[in-house]
Design a protein around this motif. Sequence first.
Motif, PDB file in Angstrom:
ATOM      1  N   ILE A 128       0.484  -1.378   0.329  1.00 27.26           N
ATOM      2  CA  ILE A 128      -0.238  -0.275  -0.191  1.00 27.26           C
ATOM      3  C   ILE A 128       0.926   1.031   0.025  1.00 27.26           C
ATOM      4  O   ILE A 128       1.734   1.512   0.779  1.00 27.26           O
ATOM      5  CB  ILE A 128      -1.058  -0.362   1.356  1.00 27.26           C
ATOM      6  N   SER A 150      -3.262  -6.512   3.253  1.00 26.79           N
ATOM      7  CA  SER A 150      -5.059  -6.605   4.956  1.00 26.79           C
ATOM      8  C   SER A 150      -4.559  -4.564   4.246  1.00 26.79           C
ATOM      9  O   SER A 150      -4.686  -3.807   5.288  1.00 26.79           O
ATOM     10  CB  SER A 150      -5.121  -6.486   5.788  1.00 26.79           C
ATOM     11  N   VAL A 151      -6.318  -4.200   3.859  1.00 30.52           N
ATOM     12  CA  VAL A 151      -6.711  -2.536   3.605  1.00 30.52           C
ATOM     13  C   VAL A 151      -7.259  -2.425   5.134  1.00 30.52           C
ATOM     14  O   VAL A 151      -7.039  -1.548   5.491  1.00 30.52           O
ATOM     15  CB  VAL A 151      -7.752  -2.308   2.671  1.00 30.52           C
ATOM     16  N   GLU A 194      -6.704   0.443   7.486  1.00 26.23           N
ATOM     17  CA  GLU A 194      -7.883   1.016   7.892  1.00 26.23           C
ATOM     18  C   GLU A 194      -8.126   1.398   8.925  1.00 26.23           C
ATOM     19  O   GLU A 194      -7.993   3.135   9.586  1.00 26.23           O
ATOM     20  CB  GLU A 194      -9.174   1.232   7.047  1.00 26.23           C
ATOM     21  N   LYS A 231      -3.455   0.320  -3.234  1.00 28.02           N
ATOM     22  CA  LYS A 231      -3.337  -1.049  -2.927  1.00 28.02           C
ATOM     23  C   LYS A 231      -2.411  -1.973  -4.578  1.00 28.02           C
ATOM     24  O   LYS A 231      -3.487  -1.344  -5.642  1.00 28.02           O
ATOM     25  CB  LYS A 231      -3.575  -1.288  -2.789  1.00 28.02           C
ATOM     26  N   ILE A 270      -8.422   4.035   0.080  1.00 27.26           N
ATOM     27  CA  ILE A 270      -7.711   3.296  -0.402  1.00 27.26           C
ATOM     28  C   ILE A 270      -8.013   2.581  -1.524  1.00 27.26           C
ATOM     29  O   ILE A 270      -9.183   1.796  -0.872  1.00 27.26           O
ATOM     30  CB  ILE A 270      -6.940   2.335   0.096  1.00 27.26           C
ATOM     31  N   GLU A 330      -7.802  -0.307  -4.171  1.00 26.98           N
ATOM     32  CA  GLU A 330      -7.533  -1.724  -4.441  1.00 26.98           C
ATOM     33  C   GLU A 330      -6.936  -1.116  -6.380  1.00 26.98           C
ATOM     34  O   GLU A 330      -8.181  -1.272  -6.989  1.00 26.98           O
ATOM     35  CB  GLU A 330      -8.052  -2.790  -4.276  1.00 26.98           C
TER      36      GLU A 330
END
Length: 228
Positions: free
Chosen positions: A96, A155-156, A160, A191, A222, A224
């Motif tokens: 990220i 893992s977003v 977060e 990401k 965020i 992806e």
Amino acid sequence: MAAVKRQCREGKEFEVEYRMLKKDGNFLWVYDRGRIIDIQGEKKAVINLIVDISENVRIKNHLFMESVTDPLTGLYNRRGGEVMVAQRFGNGNPYIFLMMDIDNFKAVNDIYGHHEGDEVLRYIADLLRQFFRRDDVVIRIGGDEFVVFIYPCSSVAAIEQKIQKISERYLRKIEQEYPLSRSSLSFGGVKYNRTTSFLELYKRADQVLYKVKHNCKGQFKIVEMKTE
């Protein structure tokens, strides 16, 4: 040893720099210049001169760190950040690239003075160091703009959660010490799972951050990115 062998294949002299372990457990940087000589027919020997260059290496490393770090916060500056991000890439792991901007930072400077503005920047730097891993690359791009390169990261949601906690901590400090500024934090990130340039990541994350600030300051998003 590999460097010495390579140079000796090309000629009879070699020059190398390396660390030498001392008896007290500390290391010494040395410059080693040597030459292979023939003795007693087919037998060979090496004559070399070893010079302590530890102080020169220390000064060189110090100058390099000064050139790649931000003097106010101690974080990487843009130049240093680009170098560190390039070194982190590998193995196709997801990551990220996160940008952060301080909302109404000008109000902090205008109302409370530039000294207090500097204190806010240092506080942000400490927060980012605290909440992100030691191997993550934390950068002050300039002004009130920061970047965190989180590698590897799949893992977003986990990021977060970190953003939410950072924002809450910042808002508490603003309410206690700089309430008239009404400052907050906005985040925008992407990401990816492929290697690309720092500039490309910066542009993509900046677009996300712009949309966040345009819609409502003090938020985060965020995105992806799909692999092309």
